[in-house]
Motif scaffolding. Structure first.
Motif, short mmCIF file in Angstrom:
data_model
loop_
_atom_site.label_atom_id
_atom_site.label_comp_id
_atom_site.label_asym_id
_atom_site.label_seq_id
_atom_site.Cartn_x
_atom_site.Cartn_y
_atom_site.Cartn_z
N ALA A 1 -17.27 -4.92 -10.62
CA ALA A 1 -16.28 -3.87 -10.44
C ALA A 1 -16.07 -3.62 -8.96
CB ALA A 1 -16.72 -2.59 -11.14
N PHE A 2 -14.87 -3.13 -8.63
CA PHE A 2 -14.46 -2.91 -7.25
C PHE A 2 -13.67 -1.60 -7.16
CE2 PHE A 2 -14.31 -7.31 -8.53
CZ PHE A 2 -15.07 -7.96 -7.57
N ALA A 3 -13.77 -0.95 -6.02
CA ALA A 3 -12.90 0.19 -5.70
C ALA A 3 -12.39 -0.02 -4.28
CB ALA A 3 -13.66 1.52 -5.80
N PHE A 4 -11.12 0.29 -4.08
CA PHE A 4 -10.46 0.13 -2.79
C PHE A 4 -9.94 1.50 -2.37
CE2 PHE A 4 -10.33 -3.75 -5.18
CZ PHE A 4 -10.76 -4.69 -4.27
N VAL A 5 -10.43 1.99 -1.24
CA VAL A 5 -10.14 3.36 -0.82
C VAL A 5 -9.41 3.34 0.52
CG1 VAL A 5 -11.10 5.67 -0.52
CG2 VAL A 5 -12.35 3.97 -1.88
N PRO B 1 -14.15 11.30 -6.47
CA PRO B 1 -14.61 11.80 -5.18
C PRO B 1 -14.15 10.93 -4.00
CG PRO B 1 -16.43 11.78 -6.74
CD PRO B 1 -15.27 11.11 -7.41
N LEU B 2 -14.08 9.62 -4.20
CA LEU B 2 -13.65 8.75 -3.11
C LEU B 2 -12.21 9.02 -2.71
CD1 LEU B 2 -15.18 5.28 -4.08
CD2 LEU B 2 -15.86 6.78 -2.18
N SER B 3 -11.39 9.47 -3.64
CA SER B 3 -9.95 9.62 -3.39
C SER B 3 -9.56 10.96 -2.77
CB SER B 3 -9.18 9.43 -4.70
OG SER B 3 -9.36 10.55 -5.56
N ALA B 4 -10.52 11.83 -2.50
CA ALA B 4 -10.17 13.14 -1.93
C ALA B 4 -9.36 12.96 -0.65
CB ALA B 4 -11.44 13.95 -1.65
N GLY B 5 -8.14 13.47 -0.64
CA GLY B 5 -7.27 13.37 0.52
C GLY B 5 -6.65 12.00 0.73
N THR B 6 -6.84 11.10 -0.23
CA THR B 6 -6.32 9.73 -0.08
C THR B 6 -6.11 9.13 -1.47
OG1 THR B 6 -6.68 7.64 1.08
CG2 THR B 6 -8.64 8.68 0.13
N VAL B 7 -6.17 7.82 -1.57
CA VAL B 7 -5.99 7.14 -2.85
C VAL B 7 -7.08 6.09 -3.04
CG1 VAL B 7 -4.43 5.37 -1.92
CG2 VAL B 7 -4.29 5.98 -4.34
N CYS B 8 -7.47 5.89 -4.29
CA CYS B 8 -8.47 4.88 -4.65
C CYS B 8 -7.96 4.11 -5.86
CB CYS B 8 -9.79 5.56 -4.99
SG CYS B 8 -11.07 4.43 -5.60
N TYR B 9 -7.92 2.79 -5.74
CA TYR B 9 -7.61 1.91 -6.86
C TYR B 9 -8.87 1.14 -7.20
CZ TYR B 9 -2.55 2.53 -6.71
OH TYR B 9 -1.28 3.06 -6.78
N GLY B 10 -9.24 1.13 -8.47
CA GLY B 10 -10.44 0.42 -8.88
C GLY B 10 -10.15 -0.50 -10.06
N VAL B 11 -11.03 -1.49 -10.22
CA VAL B 11 -10.91 -2.41 -11.35
C VAL B 11 -12.30 -2.92 -11.72
CG1 VAL B 11 -10.44 -4.44 -9.90
CG2 VAL B 11 -9.71 -4.42 -12.29
N ALA B 12 -12.55 -2.97 -13.02
CA ALA B 12 -13.76 -3.58 -13.55
C ALA B 12 -13.35 -4.81 -14.35
CB ALA B 12 -14.51 -2.59 -14.45
N ALA B 13 -13.97 -5.94 -14.06
CA ALA B 13 -13.67 -7.19 -14.78
C ALA B 13 -14.55 -7.25 -16.02
CB ALA B 13 -13.91 -8.39 -13.86
N ASN B 14 -14.10 -6.61 -17.08
CA ASN B 14 -14.87 -6.51 -18.31
C ASN B 14 -14.78 -7.85 -19.06
OD1 ASN B 14 -15.72 -6.01 -20.99
ND2 ASN B 14 -15.23 -3.85 -20.77
N ILE C 1 7.13 -2.41 -9.77
CA ILE C 1 7.56 -3.57 -10.55
C ILE C 1 7.42 -4.84 -9.71
CG2 ILE C 1 9.55 -4.69 -11.64
CD1 ILE C 1 10.44 -1.78 -12.42
N LEU C 2 7.82 -4.78 -8.45
CA LEU C 2 7.67 -5.94 -7.57
C LEU C 2 6.20 -6.29 -7.40
CD1 LEU C 2 8.84 -8.07 -5.66
CD2 LEU C 2 8.76 -6.34 -3.83
N ALA C 3 5.34 -5.29 -7.18
CA ALA C 3 3.91 -5.54 -7.01
C ALA C 3 3.31 -6.19 -8.26
CB ALA C 3 3.18 -4.25 -6.67
N GLU C 4 3.68 -5.69 -9.44
CA GLU C 4 3.15 -6.29 -10.67
C GLU C 4 3.56 -7.75 -10.78
OE1 GLU C 4 4.06 -3.95 -14.10
OE2 GLU C 4 2.88 -2.26 -13.40
N TYR D 1 -4.30 -7.04 -6.25
CA TYR D 1 -3.34 -5.96 -6.54
C TYR D 1 -3.91 -4.60 -6.11
CZ TYR D 1 -0.65 -2.39 -8.70
OH TYR D 1 0.10 -1.26 -8.87
N CYS D 2 -5.14 -4.32 -6.53
CA CYS D 2 -5.75 -3.02 -6.21
C CYS D 2 -5.94 -2.87 -4.70
CB CYS D 2 -7.08 -2.86 -6.94
SG CYS D 2 -6.91 -2.65 -8.72
N CYS D 3 -6.34 -3.93 -4.05
CA CYS D 3 -6.53 -3.91 -2.60
C CYS D 3 -5.20 -3.57 -1.91
CB CYS D 3 -7.05 -5.27 -2.15
SG CYS D 3 -7.54 -5.36 -0.44
N ALA D 4 -4.13 -4.25 -2.32
CA ALA D 4 -2.80 -4.00 -1.73
C ALA D 4 -2.29 -2.60 -2.06
CB ALA D 4 -1.81 -5.05 -2.23
#
Length: 197
Positions: free
Chosen positions: A38-42, A109-122, A158-161, A171-174
């Protein structure tokens, strides 16, 4: 890919820049997908600040080595350990053996005042994403890079997807606005290992 109809302007400068960045980011990160990781990008948060927000403490190198050798030996304990790395634009949180960086208790908590995208490769059900903004989870159980990345489907979304099909980590990193120059932050070793409370 398709001829532009007569009289149509084509992509805007911002959209063209998004295409260039997608190609660069996918190339830089390569095939970094790791089943069970799993990853989170903050955005706009350093690794040190991320550790503070998570109330995490440094982990002894021997303890990390033992977890890397066999994360299943004490799985509950190993789930409390994550890696943090600084990259241009923010930081990356990784866990090669679990789902924790993509959990609401971490993304929020990581996203306070910002944004966090995360993904788990289940390995059982595929990529499971999360989007948190300013301390609140906006969307969960998304499929980033697979036509359901969260959000409200703006033209940019839509373009990003389209650009990141099959590349959930990129995707999450971008989406978080991070611009790593290599894959180290997602494949390891991280700048630091920390233990969550």
């Amino acid at each position: 890919m398709f001829p532009l109809p007569a009289g149509q302007a084509g992509l805007s400068p911002a959209e063209s820049a998004a295409v260039v960045e997608a190609r660069r980011l996918i190339s830089v990160l390569g095939e970094c997908r790791q089943e069970g990781a799993a990853f989170a990008f903050v955005a706009d948060v350093t690794a040190v600040e991320a550790a503070r927000r998570l109330r995490a403490r440094p982990v002894d190198e021997d303890a990390v080595a033992a977890i890397l050798e066999d994360p299943w030996a004490d799985f509950d304990g190993s789930l409390r350990v994550v890696g943090l790395s600084d990259v241009p634009g923010g930081c990356v949180v990784i866990q090669p053996w679990g789902h924790v960086p993509a959990d609401p208790e971490v993304a929020g908590p990581l996203s306070a005042g910002t944004v966090c995208y995360g993904v788990a490769a289940n390995p059982k059900s595929g990529d499971q994403g999360i989007v948190a903004r300013d301390g609140t989870v906006e969307d969960a159980d998304t499929n980033p890079g697979g036509s359901d990345a969260g959000g409200h489907l703006t033209s940019e979304e839509i373009l990003a997807e389209y650009l990141y099909q099959g590349h959930a980590v990129a995707y999450c990193c971008a989406a978080a606005g991070l611009r790593p120059s290599d894959a180290r932050a997602v494949v390891g070793p991280p700048d630091m290992w920390v233990r969550l409370p």
